[in-house]
Write an enzyme that holds these catalytic residues in place. Sequence first.
Site, PDB file in Angstrom:
ATOM      1  N   GLY A 192       0.812  -1.206   0.000  1.00  0.00           N
ATOM      2  CA  GLY A 192       0.000   0.000   0.000  1.00  0.00           C
ATOM      3  C   GLY A 192       0.847   1.258   0.000  1.00  0.00           C
ATOM      4  O   GLY A 192       1.938   1.295  -0.561  1.00  0.00           O
ATOM      5  N   LEU A 193       0.346   2.314   0.655  1.00  0.00           N
ATOM      6  CA  LEU A 193       1.016   3.615   0.731  1.00  0.00           C
ATOM      7  C   LEU A 193       1.285   4.183  -0.662  1.00  0.00           C
ATOM      8  O   LEU A 193       2.351   4.736  -0.928  1.00  0.00           O
ATOM      9  CB  LEU A 193       2.332   3.510   1.526  1.00  0.00           C
ATOM     10  N   CYS A 194       0.308   4.030  -1.561  1.00  0.00           N
ATOM     11  CA  CYS A 194       0.453   4.569  -2.920  1.00  0.00           C
ATOM     12  C   CYS A 194      -0.824   5.300  -3.339  1.00  0.00           C
ATOM     13  O   CYS A 194      -1.262   5.205  -4.494  1.00  0.00           O
ATOM     14  CB  CYS A 194       0.815   3.480  -3.910  1.00  0.00           C
ATOM     15  N   GLY A 195      -1.443   5.969  -2.383  1.00  0.00           N
ATOM     16  CA  GLY A 195      -2.618   6.771  -2.688  1.00  0.00           C
ATOM     17  C   GLY A 195      -3.806   5.914  -3.096  1.00  0.00           C
ATOM     18  O   GLY A 195      -4.056   4.851  -2.534  1.00  0.00           O
TER      19      GLY A 195
END
Length: 292
Positions: free
Chosen positions: A87-90
């Site tokens: 994750g952590l990709c908008g």
Amino acid sequence: MASLKEVKERIVSVSSTQQITKAMKMVAAAKLRRAQDRIIQLRPYSEKLGGLLANVSSGNAEEGMNTYGEVRDVKRVLFIPVTSDRGLCGAFNSNIFKAVRTALTDEEYANAEVEILPIGKKAFDFFKKKENPVNEDHWNVFGNLSFDAVKTAAEEAMEGFASGKYDKVVLVYNEFKNVATQIVRTEQFLPIMEVATDKGSSNTNTDYIYEPSKDFIIEELIPKSLKIQMYKAVLESNASEHGARMTAMGKATDNAADLLKELKLTYNRTRQAAITKEILEIVGGAEALASE
């Protein structure tokens, strides 16, 4: 008002988070460069091969020579959503989930049996909780991204279509445009789309000289082109992921910097208020002693 200790702890916490997001942005930028080079190198070959495939396929659909161009009533459909492993990709992954849900509302799939072949851990984790059957064999291709890893997923989809298990196969992925922009694509993988033949258009069927033979070209070219098409979609998604993560971490770093400014201002105000209070207490105590 928060105490000095609490504000100071928050400053330390936000500073640590800022360092992490800054490092993640730099890592994503390095990975993006390599992923971008790979997709840019593949695009011309894939587009030329796809155009050739569409011409050959449309020219032989009626002759029954192309198994992968057979158009059937859609009773069983396979969706192949391509996401990331992390994750952590908008909104990179959530846009894919939304696109699949939107596609499933189409009247064409109203009475169809839908199966999901996820590529990427996020897609696997999301769709395994839903009601549709999920193929669990190919979600981890990004662990060792290569043509061979993607080829096995493409072959399974192609075999399923050829055997009649699926009447249609749809790819859903993020196409890489630039660091800040990723375009969600919902493409028909099978049956092969026929090339447009509008009058006056430059996209009409092209005459080719086939060597060694037309039959051989159809048997060899079409499966190879389909595998390249899926590999291109996975590389597009891979580059898009790093671009989305780089953008998301850049914004997170900027937000952390703004928050640190506010926290430091709050810390200074709280510290000044504490000092003023202590001075007033000292002055008040001195005046009380003097009055005695």
